[in-house]
Design an enzyme around this catalytic site. Sequence first.
Site, PDB file in Angstrom:
ATOM      1  N   HIS A 130      13.230 -62.065  44.659  1.00 45.82           N
ATOM      2  CA  HIS A 130      13.281 -63.038  45.748  1.00 45.82           C
ATOM      3  C   HIS A 130      14.741 -63.506  45.857  1.00 45.82           C
ATOM      4  CE1 HIS A 130      12.637 -66.961  47.709  1.00 45.82           C
ATOM      5  NE2 HIS A 130      11.451 -66.524  48.063  1.00 45.82           N
ATOM      6  N   ASP A 208      11.535 -65.390  36.764  1.00 47.48           N
ATOM      7  CA  ASP A 208      11.158 -66.139  37.956  1.00 47.48           C
ATOM      8  C   ASP A 208       9.630 -66.120  37.987  1.00 47.48           C
ATOM      9  OD1 ASP A 208      10.223 -66.737  40.473  1.00 47.48           O
ATOM     10  OD2 ASP A 208      11.726 -65.552  41.547  1.00 47.48           O
ATOM     11  N   GLN A 211       5.493 -66.628  41.246  1.00 50.88           N
ATOM     12  CA  GLN A 211       4.215 -65.974  41.559  1.00 50.88           C
ATOM     13  C   GLN A 211       3.424 -65.657  40.293  1.00 50.88           C
ATOM     14  OE1 GLN A 211       3.191 -65.688  44.633  1.00 50.88           O
ATOM     15  NE2 GLN A 211       5.116 -66.059  45.704  1.00 50.88           N
ATOM     16  N   LYS A 234       3.008 -73.614  44.926  1.00 52.09           N
ATOM     17  CA  LYS A 234       2.293 -72.331  44.927  1.00 52.09           C
ATOM     18  C   LYS A 234       1.115 -72.346  43.964  1.00 52.09           C
ATOM     19  CE  LYS A 234       6.475 -69.739  45.925  1.00 52.09           C
ATOM     20  NZ  LYS A 234       6.406 -69.344  47.324  1.00 52.09           N
ATOM     21  N   CYS A 374      11.749 -63.122  52.048  1.00 50.59           N
ATOM     22  CA  CYS A 374      12.901 -63.512  51.207  1.00 50.59           C
ATOM     23  C   CYS A 374      13.169 -62.487  50.123  1.00 50.59           C
ATOM     24  CB  CYS A 374      12.700 -64.893  50.581  1.00 50.59           C
ATOM     25  SG  CYS A 374      12.556 -66.190  51.779  1.00 50.59           S
TER      26      CYS A 374
HETATM   27  N1  PMP Z   1      10.596 -66.490  43.624  1.00 46.37           N
HETATM   28  C1  PMP Z   1       9.506 -65.944  44.135  1.00 46.37           C
HETATM   29  C2  PMP Z   1       8.982 -64.665  43.554  1.00 46.37           C
HETATM   30  C3  PMP Z   1       8.856 -66.564  45.193  1.00 46.37           C
HETATM   31  O1  PMP Z   1       7.763 -66.022  45.717  1.00 46.37           O
HETATM   32  C4  PMP Z   1       9.381 -67.779  45.711  1.00 46.37           C
HETATM   33  C5  PMP Z   1       8.734 -68.476  46.876  1.00 46.37           C
HETATM   34  N2  PMP Z   1       8.399 -67.630  47.936  1.00 46.37           N
HETATM   35  C6  PMP Z   1      10.518 -68.315  45.124  1.00 46.37           C
HETATM   36  C7  PMP Z   1      11.112 -67.649  44.083  1.00 46.37           C
HETATM   37  C8  PMP Z   1      11.124 -69.589  45.594  1.00 46.37           C
HETATM   38  O2  PMP Z   1      10.265 -70.649  45.346  1.00 46.37           O
HETATM   39  P1  PMP Z   1      10.524 -72.072  45.991  1.00 46.37           P
HETATM   40  O3  PMP Z   1      10.714 -71.840  47.464  1.00 46.37           O
HETATM   41  O4  PMP Z   1       9.277 -72.833  45.695  1.00 46.37           O
HETATM   42  O5  PMP Z   1      11.727 -72.641  45.343  1.00 46.37           O
END
Ligand code: PMP
Length: 417
Positions: A130, A208, A211, A234, A374
């Site tokens: 991401h 990270d 998920q 999430k 993203c």
């Molecule tokens: N890493 C991953 C794998 C994600 O799916 C996301 C959110 N889509 C993020 C990081 C970023 O998370 P946040 O927007 O809650 O900071």
Amino acid sequence: MANVANALLSLDVDAVRKDFPILHQEVGGKPLIYLDNAASSQKPRAVVEAIANYYYRDHANVHRGVHELARRATEAYEGSRERVARWLNAADAHEIVWTRGTSEALNLLAFSLGQGLREGDEVVVSEMEHHSNLVPWQMAAERTGARLRYVELTADGRLDLDQLASLLGGRTRVVALSHVSNALGTINPVEEIAGLVRERTGAVLILDGAQGAPHLKVDVQALGCDAYAFSGHKMCGPTGMGGLWARRSLLESMPPYQGGGEMIARVFKDHSTWAEVPHKFEAGTPNVAGAVGMAAAVDYLEAVGLDQIHDHEQLLTRRAMELLGQVEGLTILGPADARGRAGVIPFVVDGTTAQDIATILDSEGVAVRAGHHCAQLVVDRYGLTATTRASFYLYNTLEEVERLGQVVDMAARMLRG
Ligand code: PMP
């Protein structure tokens, strides 16, 4: 079918759905089918009420006050930290730093650890990251002259572990990878990766967990990583709230991320000294209600059972892959075997755009997402610009998955004419 029935019994989805008021509505005259959980999950009543009750009864600023409400707010804030530490099996509650979410947790690491990077040092990331686990490292590399090395993806959306092993060496300072990919659904073999990293480098392994934490039982000590980032929104918790787990020795070795109140021990005219961890990383009045909501979310998820949630999502994923696999011209990205993936299904349909499919799904009440999610390097890797992504959580039903299959089939036929 016996397995299907048993797996469903492991989680009483009808009872779960009653806890989520938002699910019981129609959009455009159709029952809402919410399949955008990888972007953000919905919230159970217990979380909303915990936050409301905190504001109704207990709110004050934390740490400094001597009065009753300040004591209660501090207890709520620090008690929530202990709850989250237990959930992740952290050795100690001081290893949990509250942040605005995964993005801030990863920025904190890239900024603070980044100060120790030197020209020629290497940071290993992957093509499935991401942007939150990529851009902060690009910025750190830019500042320091360190170099980013990329783990490549296999055709079926896994990390190429042989190539990963070949990147690891004496120059590797940081390895930052996703636990579960939001753009492919892949569950990465992080324990195996931790073994490789230990064997070949002295690097810090960062996961990270945006998920991972919402869907899998996470034991940070068993995973063998040094840091794990997660987001409340999430995992049935509040938006703008999340955290970073990191080994205490690592946190203690890192410089602060932001300056201000709460994070200092003593301020002089020409310098300051820092508070103990984790407060060193928590400048300013924190999101106390957010911490309360995080603890309530963890209570909720553990009451349902993370293993049950994972089994339930596996069942939905297997059925969705079966149904979508029957749609002419449809390709699902990521591992072919549902067991290697979380409940995230990105797909493309020949002769259509991802946005058009998502728009037709929306007109049928089915909420999915279309885009690069993203993770632009993922769509680039497969020669695409976007995918449509359905993603499941504990409150989704087999009927909803059946409906997804029907509506995607209908949309594909309509768009191809
Ligand atoms: N890493 C991953 C794998 C994600 O799916 C996301 C959110 N889509 C993020 C990081 C970023 O998370 P946040 O927007 O809650 O900071």
